[in-house]
Design an enzyme around this catalytic site. Structure first.
Site, PDB file in Angstrom:
ATOM      1  N   ASP A 210       0.728  -1.403  -0.142  1.00 54.83           N
ATOM      2  CA  ASP A 210      -0.325   0.098   0.384  1.00 54.83           C
ATOM      3  C   ASP A 210       0.877   1.304  -0.059  1.00 54.83           C
ATOM      4  OD1 ASP A 210      -0.181   1.299   2.893  1.00 54.83           O
ATOM      5  OD2 ASP A 210       0.101  -1.529   2.930  1.00 54.83           O
ATOM      6  N   ASP A 212       0.575   3.959   2.297  1.00 56.50           N
ATOM      7  CA  ASP A 212       0.718   3.954   3.393  1.00 56.50           C
ATOM      8  C   ASP A 212      -0.770   5.816   3.557  1.00 56.50           C
ATOM      9  OD1 ASP A 212       1.308   3.959   6.451  1.00 56.50           O
ATOM     10  OD2 ASP A 212       2.014   5.810   6.264  1.00 56.50           O
TER      11      ASP A 212
END
Length: 291
Positions: A210, A212
């Site tokens: 991802d 973040d």
């Protein structure tokens, strides 16, 4: 003197076992620092012995702050592993480190707060060097292996370790970028610190899941994002471990990390706590023998 490789693998999120081992067997190994995260499994990939521990336990039952990092490293040391390859899910703090990419980490910023960070303590004090917290040789082998398995790999990167289990706020995520962090996770510290105290060369191969929470105008990271990408990355991680075994030199030349405790013990011999001395038999027996 050159010797044989014995690789300890600490499997992170999405990698709770490694059935690809030949002559695979689960073994009982006790640690003086408590229970390790899960079953210890050992076996062969080709002619190389690998010993595996699932960092979060089978079924991901242990949160980051409750992992017994000391027991995990102590158990690997008791199994006579020569080097440790850690596999972790990580978030990205950089546009160029996209979900699905792999990063061979070479630096850490430790933001954890509530975890025992050393095998040593009152009655036996030691200070090891952690300027270069990963093993350059092992990290290069890990990066090459991931690339050979088909992953998009980045060699080098600074990992920000947070306490968790919550993901970062947007302000924290931006701050960690300002710190110079490239990726973020919840488990590499104190794992890397303890591996150095145990004189075990350590490499961390991170799987980016991802971005973040620092990207403006986009939703923050969610567990669903992480689990989805993690599932896709797990097979690549398995492939990387197999390629890692193939890429190891036939014999293992000594590493400076093998003697990281030389000169590190500060406590006078007659002031050392015998209880702690006994607990450290596996981790520091090489330098404490005969004391």
């Amino acid at each position: 003197m050159s010797g044989l490789w014995h690789i300890g693998v600490i499997g992170g999120s999405g990698l709770y076992g490694f059935d690809e081992l030949d002559e695979r067997q689960e073994i009982a190994v006790e640690s003086s620092f408590g229970e390790p995260s899960g079953p210890v499994t050992t076996g062969l990939i080709g002619d190389v012995r690998f010993t595996f521990i699932p960092r979060h336990g089978v079924g991901h039952k242990i949160p980051p702050s409750d992992i017994n990092y000391r027991a995990n490293i102590d158990v690997l040391k008791r199994c006579n592993v020569t080097d440790v390859l850690a596999i972790s899910a990580i978030g990205s703090l950089s546009e160029t480190l996209e979900p699905g990419h792999f990063v061979s980490v070479n630096q850490f910023i430790d933001q954890t707060k509530a975890r025992p960070a050393s095998f040593f303590g009152e009655g036996l004090v030691a200070h090891v060097s952690l300027a270069d917290p990963t093993c350059e040789r092992l990290s290069a082998l890990a990066a090459n292996a991931a690339a050979a398995a088909g992953a998009n790999v980045h060699s080098g990167g600074c990992y920000v370790a947070i306490e968790g289990p919550q993901f970062s706020t947007r302000a924290e995520s931006q701050l960690y970028r300002d710190f110079g962090g490239h990726v973020i996770g919840m488990t590499a510290m104190p794992e890397a610190r303890l591996a150095r105290e145990a004189e075990l060369p350590y490499a961390l191969l991170g799987m980016v899941t991802d971005y973040d929470s620092w990207r403006e105008g986009e939703p923050g990271v969610s567990a669903q994002d992480v689990f989805s990408t993690m599932g896709s990355n797990a097979n690549l991680a398995r492939g990387a471990i197999l390629k890692f075994a193939d890429g190891l030199p036939e014999t293992r030349d000594p590493s400076p990390i093998d003697t990281a405790l030389d000169g590190a013990i500060a406590t006078a011999a007659d002031k050392r706590d015998p209880v702690l001395l006994a607990k450290l038999g596996a981790v520091a027996g090489r330098v404490l023998a005969g004391v």
